[in-house]
Design an enzyme around this catalytic site. Sequence first.
Site, PDB file in Angstrom:
ATOM      1  N   LYS A 123       0.868  -1.181   0.000  1.00 15.14           N
ATOM      2  CA  LYS A 123       0.000   0.000   0.000  1.00 15.14           C
ATOM      3  C   LYS A 123       0.901   1.226   0.000  1.00 15.14           C
ATOM      4  O   LYS A 123       1.561   1.516   1.001  1.00 15.14           O
ATOM      5  CB  LYS A 123      -0.924   0.015   1.213  1.00 15.14           C
ATOM      6  CG  LYS A 123      -1.958   1.133   1.129  1.00 15.14           C
ATOM      7  CD  LYS A 123      -2.915   1.126   2.280  1.00 15.14           C
ATOM      8  CE  LYS A 123      -4.062   2.080   2.022  1.00 15.14           C
ATOM      9  NZ  LYS A 123      -3.637   3.435   1.605  1.00 15.14           N
ATOM     10  N   GLU A 183      -0.938   4.040  -8.795  1.00 19.79           N
ATOM     11  CA  GLU A 183      -0.523   5.067  -7.839  1.00 19.79           C
ATOM     12  C   GLU A 183       0.707   5.757  -8.411  1.00 19.79           C
ATOM     13  O   GLU A 183       1.488   5.164  -9.155  1.00 19.79           O
ATOM     14  CB  GLU A 183      -0.162   4.401  -6.502  1.00 19.79           C
ATOM     15  CG  GLU A 183      -0.134   5.334  -5.327  1.00 19.79           C
ATOM     16  CD  GLU A 183      -1.404   5.284  -4.498  1.00 19.79           C
ATOM     17  OE1 GLU A 183      -1.458   5.982  -3.488  1.00 19.79           O
ATOM     18  OE2 GLU A 183      -2.332   4.538  -4.891  1.00 19.79           O
TER      19      GLU A 183
END
Length: 511
Positions: A210, A259
Amino acid sequence: MLLADIARTSREVAATSARTEKVALLAELFRKAEPSEAPIVITYLAGRLPQRRIGVGWSALREPVPPAAEPRLPVLEVHQAFGRIAAVSGKGSQAARKRLLHELLAAATRDEQRFLFGLISGELRQGALDAFAVEGLSAAVGAAPSDVRRAVMLGGSLGAVAEALLERGPAALADFRLEVGRPILPMLAQTAKDVDEALDRLGSCAVEEKLDGIRIQVHRDGESVRVFTRTLDEITDRLPEVVAAARELAAERAVLDGEVIALDADGRPRPFQETAGRVGSRLDVTSARASLPLSPVLFDLLSVDGRDLLPLPAAERHAELARVAPAPRRVRRLVVDDPRNDEERARAREFTADVLARGHEGVVVKALDSAYSAGRRGASWLKVKPVHTLDLVVLAAEWGHGRRTGKLSNLHLGARRPDGSFAMLGKTFKGLTDALLTWQTERLREISVSDDGWVVTVRPELVVEIAFDGVQRSPRYPEGVTLRFARVLRYREDKTAAQADTVETVLSFAT
């Protein structure tokens, strides 16, 4: 449609707790609306203005304006009036906006004035959007709610779907499909307290890094590349690194989820504020790229060369991603085929520990058999962070003292209730740097609705990420709980108040 129709429906929806009645009221309203009015009606029911900011503060609302005797304000005329107010600029703009506002209020009845006050101040709360509005719209046109919900996810706007449905009926739903160049709402993750809980809940899964960066959606069509944020704003011109990476893919047409993050020379993440600042910078992108290059990291493939991959299991989507994107562009991950196997569980824990040691904020655990649920916070994606965090809404702030005199310091924090209102959970002034205090003071004053000299109440718009050690019972606050040792991590201007964490999520941490 008259503004009075929306004001009355808003009041009636707020007055009932019955889901079926809320849906019936909304369906009746949608049946009366013209297609061109639908996006405005939807936005007003959500308690927002399409113009977002119109430059009108609480002071402009204090002076009473005699109301009209009978309702006569068309919705489109109100929308145009707000547009004129928002467009005012330059010398004397404050007086000009006040004059235009008072002209609008003078044409409104007392009930309509109350509704307009709620819109302008951000205090309109009737819980009328999301599932209720989708179901009401479905009932109004005779479409299946699931089909309307999917169209909203793929179209990115309930207002756009409503306009098409009111104009052409259920057949219009076919227009809303995954297309290269049109962003869709991203899939979001729920929370698990640790990796073991995530493994128990999901079964066969992948554990992924993450990253503490900015969510991006990348659309490639030949040499044409477009990049969007999680809120569907286009930022292509600011991210030449992402454009270059997209052109290296082994696919001519693709939609990818990922991302973008700033890394140091050792491959460790730089502070989130640096990444956010770089992504937010529109000026001199060439110099910004040279001083702070960004790394795009991809973790999902939604479409490739004309094939819609959204319904496919995550395992198959990732296999396609691995085919078109080189390993350095893909998120690091570990597949756990059998979470009941002690060795595989141990490897998942080790992977998570390594991710944290490398400076990232945690992991996301994804079920291998899960489809991509655009726009949903699905139970098949679970995020695990070592530090508890919540995205909360700032409800008010207190003027500081001592070295913080003249600065808005102590924040009043709120979580989202099911009806769209916010429950205060407590206060914090911890974690605020001098620079953040200055920025916070300026930003909160822009959205203030009242100031009694001690507490400045603001429109519930600004989302702040809060770290905390736990949730404990407290009779001082409306939900009976408060946060222990809350401190500010960062502001999340990439999120709206509607995306803040719920009271239900907060209560799940209660001891």
